[in-house]
Design a protein around this motif. Structure first.
Motif, mmCIF file in Angstrom:
data_model
loop_
_atom_site.group_PDB
_atom_site.id
_atom_site.type_symbol
_atom_site.label_atom_id
_atom_site.label_comp_id
_atom_site.label_asym_id
_atom_site.label_seq_id
_atom_site.Cartn_x
_atom_site.Cartn_y
_atom_site.Cartn_z
ATOM 1 N N LYS A 20 0.820 -1.211 0.000
ATOM 2 C CA LYS A 20 0.000 0.000 0.000
ATOM 3 C C LYS A 20 0.855 1.263 0.000
ATOM 4 O O LYS A 20 0.513 2.257 -0.678
ATOM 5 N N ARG A 49 -6.949 -0.566 -3.361
ATOM 6 C CA ARG A 49 -7.952 -0.583 -2.292
ATOM 7 C C ARG A 49 -7.312 -0.315 -0.940
ATOM 8 O O ARG A 49 -6.134 -0.570 -0.729
ATOM 9 N N LEU A 50 -8.140 0.164 -0.012
ATOM 10 C CA LEU A 50 -7.679 0.298 1.357
ATOM 11 C C LEU A 50 -7.322 -1.079 1.919
ATOM 12 O O LEU A 50 -7.911 -2.093 1.536
ATOM 13 N N THR A 53 -7.979 -2.307 4.752
ATOM 14 C CA THR A 53 -9.096 -2.931 5.464
ATOM 15 C C THR A 53 -10.154 -3.497 4.530
ATOM 16 O O THR A 53 -11.067 -4.189 4.980
ATOM 17 N N GLN A 54 -10.043 -3.199 3.232
ATOM 18 C CA GLN A 54 -10.987 -3.743 2.262
ATOM 19 C C GLN A 54 -10.449 -5.001 1.576
ATOM 20 O O GLN A 54 -11.111 -5.571 0.714
ATOM 21 N N ARG A 55 -9.265 -5.422 1.983
ATOM 22 C CA ARG A 55 -8.640 -6.593 1.358
ATOM 23 C C ARG A 55 -8.758 -7.793 2.290
ATOM 24 O O ARG A 55 -8.496 -7.686 3.496
ATOM 25 N N PRO A 56 -9.144 -8.970 1.789
ATOM 26 C CA PRO A 56 -9.307 -10.158 2.656
ATOM 27 C C PRO A 56 -8.005 -10.579 3.324
ATOM 28 O O PRO A 56 -8.017 -11.151 4.404
#
Length: 319
Positions: A258, A266-267, A269-272
């Motif tokens: 990131k 994506r953020l 926290t939006q990634r599994p």
């Protein structure tokens, strides 16, 4: 005294007199001094009355009566504590173990130098599906897990040096694994003897198929206790470190990705992968905590009463 015969029993009133007479005859024929210790594990029939009567006829007969049923392991433990013989023989009370095997087992301990000799019922008279096949599977798993090369861990007919039974702790349902407990205590000269198995003459078996399920669970327990019982942090700490390292590596990768590799993505926290990393680190921390708690419990474990004795025969309190 040459031999202590330790016999745990539950509702075996029909076989006790015959078993006693058979053992006494064998001992007389081979000029062996002996004691027979019957442990009544909460019988509901007249077993204790018969033991009491036998003790008046033969002062070598001794008895321990539990207040209720505590299990075979606890009965053996109580018998081992009272046994005074140079060699301790254990056998079941249902006449499926042959007392004629006692002199040879005694000789293997005294003359051949074994610490423990386990009987092997090579030819059995039990149900093939209900007992024989599960028993073979159980014994195979026990050999592979424990490293003790015995064909029949479940055989109740065994012989021990006195110092073996005085230095092992038989608890829970660990009577199946006394050879493993002995090996872990340092008594490694373990032998095996093919013994005669006899069809049950009286009553019915006290064990069902569930004993094999319990046996496998106990096998896992004894494997853990033998390797990590005194150092639980070695297992839980290692697992915790591995899990935490995996989670931390995931989190580090996500941070680098990131900040430098994919800033417009994506953020986190939006990634599994973020939740995988977080969960793995939490699990690793929990393993560490489990290890610490295990160490604390081990160091502060109080002694506890494992069985309650209602009555004794021919046994002094300081035995």
């Amino acid at each position: 005294m040459d031999i202590s015969v330790v016999i745990p029993l539950l509702n075996e009133q029909d076989s006790l007199t015959e078993l006693h007479d058979w053992i006494a005859k064998v001992m007389l024929n081979h000029s062996l001094s002996y004691e027979i210790i019957f442990i009544d594990d909460g019988s509901k029939d007249d077993s204790w009355k018969i033991i009491t009567a036998l003790s008046t006829q033969n002062k070598s007969v001794k008895g321990i009566q539990f207040l209720r049923n505590f299990g075979k392991s606890q009965a053996l433990h109580a018998g081992f504590e009272k046994a005074q013989g140079d060699v301790i023989i254990t056998m079941d009370a249902d006449l499926q173990d042959n007392p004629d095997e006692i002199p040879d087992l005694y000789s293997m301990i005294i003359n051949d130098g074994y610490d423990l000799v386990s009987g092997w019922k090579k030819k059995r008279y039990d149900s093939v599906i209900a007992k024989n096949i599960p028993s073979k599977l159980f014994n195979w798993a026990a050999r592979k897990t424990s490293g003790v090369k015995l064909n029949d861990f479940n055989c109740g007919l065994k012989a021990y040096k006195n110092e073996v039974v005085k230095n092992i702790d038989v608890n829970g349902e660990m009577h199946r694994y006394i050879p493993v407990l002995s090996k872990n205590a340092g008594f490694t000269n373990i032998g095996e003897k093919v013994v005669q198995h006899q069809a049950r003459k009286y009553g019915e078996t006290k064990f069902g198929m569930d004993r094999f399920i319990h046996g496998f669970l106990d096998l896992i327990t004894i494997w853990f206790l033998s390797r990590f019982g005194k150092r639980p942090m070695h297992l839980f700490g290692a697992l915790g470190f591995i899990m935490f390292a995996i989670g931390f590596a995931f989190a580090l990768y996500l941070g680098i990705d990131k900040l430098w590799l994919n800033r417009t993505g994506r953020l986190i926290t939006q990634r599994p992968q973020f939740f995988i990393a977080l969960s793995t680190m939490i699990i690793g921390t929990q393993f560490f905590v489990a290890g610490f708690l295990g160490e604390i419990i081990l160091r502060n474990r109080p002694d506890k009463t494992r069985y309650l004795i209602k009555d004794e025969i021919n046994l002094s309190p300081n035995h």
